[in-house]
Enzyme design. Structure first.
Site, PDB file in Angstrom:
ATOM      1  N   HIS A 195      -5.155   1.688  11.359  1.00 23.46           N
ATOM      2  CA  HIS A 195      -5.682   2.895  11.060  1.00 23.46           C
ATOM      3  C   HIS A 195      -7.001   3.289  11.933  1.00 23.46           C
ATOM      4  CE1 HIS A 195      -2.590   3.322   8.401  1.00 23.46           C
ATOM      5  NE2 HIS A 195      -3.269   3.094   7.254  1.00 23.46           N
ATOM      6  N   PHE A 254       0.741  -0.936   0.092  1.00 24.60           N
ATOM      7  CA  PHE A 254       0.022  -0.054   0.054  1.00 24.60           C
ATOM      8  C   PHE A 254       0.812   1.166  -0.087  1.00 24.60           C
ATOM      9  CE2 PHE A 254      -2.091  -3.425   2.327  1.00 24.60           C
ATOM     10  CZ  PHE A 254      -3.495  -3.514   1.360  1.00 24.60           C
ATOM     11  N   SER A 259       7.030  -0.360   1.778  1.00 21.50           N
ATOM     12  CA  SER A 259       7.680   0.468   2.660  1.00 21.50           C
ATOM     13  C   SER A 259       9.016   0.249   3.172  1.00 21.50           C
ATOM     14  CB  SER A 259       6.565   1.080   3.601  1.00 21.50           C
ATOM     15  OG  SER A 259       6.391  -0.007   4.546  1.00 21.50           O
TER      16      SER A 259
HETATM   17  N1  SAH Z   1       3.551  -0.051   5.210  1.00 19.77           N
HETATM   18  C1  SAH Z   1       3.124  -1.093   4.321  1.00 19.77           C
HETATM   19  C2  SAH Z   1       1.425  -1.249   4.751  1.00 19.77           C
HETATM   20  C3  SAH Z   1       1.239  -1.513   6.038  1.00 19.77           C
HETATM   21  S1  SAH Z   1      -0.314  -2.112   6.309  1.00 19.77           S
HETATM   22  C4  SAH Z   1       3.176  -0.959   2.776  1.00 19.77           C
HETATM   23  O1  SAH Z   1       4.278  -0.163   2.529  1.00 19.77           O
HETATM   24  O2  SAH Z   1       2.598  -1.813   2.045  1.00 19.77           O
HETATM   25  C5  SAH Z   1      -0.494  -1.953   8.161  1.00 19.77           C
HETATM   26  C6  SAH Z   1       0.291  -2.995   8.937  1.00 19.77           C
HETATM   27  O3  SAH Z   1       0.145  -2.503  10.276  1.00 19.77           O
HETATM   28  C7  SAH Z   1      -0.516  -4.329   8.620  1.00 19.77           C
HETATM   29  O4  SAH Z   1       0.526  -5.477   7.955  1.00 19.77           O
HETATM   30  C8  SAH Z   1      -0.451  -4.966  10.217  1.00 19.77           C
HETATM   31  O5  SAH Z   1      -0.238  -6.234  10.549  1.00 19.77           O
HETATM   32  C9  SAH Z   1       0.107  -3.902  10.913  1.00 19.77           C
HETATM   33  N2  SAH Z   1      -0.354  -3.525  12.319  1.00 19.77           N
HETATM   34  C10 SAH Z   1      -1.556  -2.972  12.417  1.00 19.77           C
HETATM   35  N3  SAH Z   1      -1.545  -2.765  13.863  1.00 19.77           N
HETATM   36  C11 SAH Z   1      -0.398  -3.040  14.740  1.00 19.77           C
HETATM   37  C12 SAH Z   1       0.114  -3.118  15.673  1.00 19.77           C
HETATM   38  N4  SAH Z   1      -0.600  -2.520  16.658  1.00 19.77           N
HETATM   39  N5  SAH Z   1       1.270  -3.451  15.833  1.00 19.77           N
HETATM   40  C13 SAH Z   1       2.035  -4.036  15.034  1.00 19.77           C
HETATM   41  N6  SAH Z   1       1.560  -3.831  13.520  1.00 19.77           N
HETATM   42  C14 SAH Z   1       0.216  -3.625  13.349  1.00 19.77           C
HETATM   43 MG    MG Z   2      -0.377   3.185   4.473  1.00 23.09          MG
END
Ligand code: SAH
Ligand code: MG
Length: 221
Positions: A153, A27, A61
């Site tokens: 989020h 993403f 990312s």
């Molecule tokens: N940065 C990524 C997208 C991240 S999606 C890219 O470049 O594609 C959001 C991620 O946050 C997911 O993989 C999810 O497992 C993680 N996540 C959500 N809540 C979290 C938490 N409390 N602790 C650790 N990871 C978390």
């Molecule tokens: Mg994002």
């Protein structure tokens, strides 16, 4: 050579990682990933600590920040529990059945992330930390040079990330927040709300914006 900064141009090594990022499930739109790289390579050598990302997913990312980390000679701590955010679970538009572990029926992005880092040749730069963001923060003692907040989020996870990691950013260091949508029609509120909290704290000031990415610099202790 002039100091790196917001006008830095990627060399062939970074370009190769950007190309891999574009093929990686995730993403992070390429212009935003490249802006992230540009902000990170501008970190001054006297800002202490590692680069940290919250929310690694399959490593897109991670590649942009990893390219910068390798260039700067800093480690990158890539934090994710790899079980997917609430908004990535079955039934949500961004759910991807290919990241579900068939054995358990649960999301498991760790094998995908690991393959990405291996292919990128970044295993000596990137430290994968599998766990909950705020819990990981509680065992990270020192200051950090940069944090990308791109985890859950929802209200609770986004605020937990800001509260846990915001104070750790060293003066002169960077706080990047992804999925900041000032217009509610474009996306959820919590990342925008923590962006407002950061700017109104008096501790951070905007450095750059690209798409839904905002990068702030810490201006005082
Ligand atoms: N940065 C990524 C997208 C991240 S999606 C890219 O470049 O594609 C959001 C991620 O946050 C997911 O993989 C999810 O497992 C993680 N996540 C959500 N809540 C979290 C938490 N409390 N602790 C650790 N990871 C978390
Ligand atoms: Mg994002």
């Amino acid at each position: 050579m002039s100091a790196p900064g917001l006008h830095a141009e990627p060399g062939p090594d970074a370009e190769a990682l950007f190309a891999l990022a574009r093929r990686t499930r995730g993403f992070m739109p390429p212009p935003e990933g490249e802006a992230l790289w540009r902000a990170a390579v501008g970190l001054s050598a006297d800002v202490p600590g590692p680069i940290v990302e919250i929310g690694a997913y399959c490593g897109a990312s991670t590649l942009y920040l990893g390219a910068a980390a390798r260039q700067l000679g800093r480690p990158l701590l890539s934090v994710d529990h790899h079980r997917g955010s609430e908004e990535l679970q079955p039934g949500w538009p961004d759910h991807d059945p290919e990241v579900v572990d068939p054995r358990t029926g649960r999301i498991d992005t760790l094998p995908h992330w690991r393959r990405t880092i291996e292919e990128a040749g970044l295993e000596r730069v990137v430290i994968g930390v599998v766990g909950d963001s705020a819990t990981v923060a509680s065992v990270v003692g020192g200051p950090v040079a940069m944090v990308l907040v791109d985890g859950g989020h929802g209200t609770a996870p986004a605020w937990a990330d800001w509260r846990a990691w915001g104070p750790k950013v060293a003066p002169g260091g960077l706080l990047a927040i992804h999925d900041v949508f000032p217009d509610p029609a474009e996306g959820g509120r919590p990342p925008f709300e923590i962006y407002l909290a950061a700017t109104s704290s008096g501790l951070f000031e905007p450095l750059l914006a690209s798409g839904s990415l905002r990068v702030l610099v810490r201006i005082r202790p």
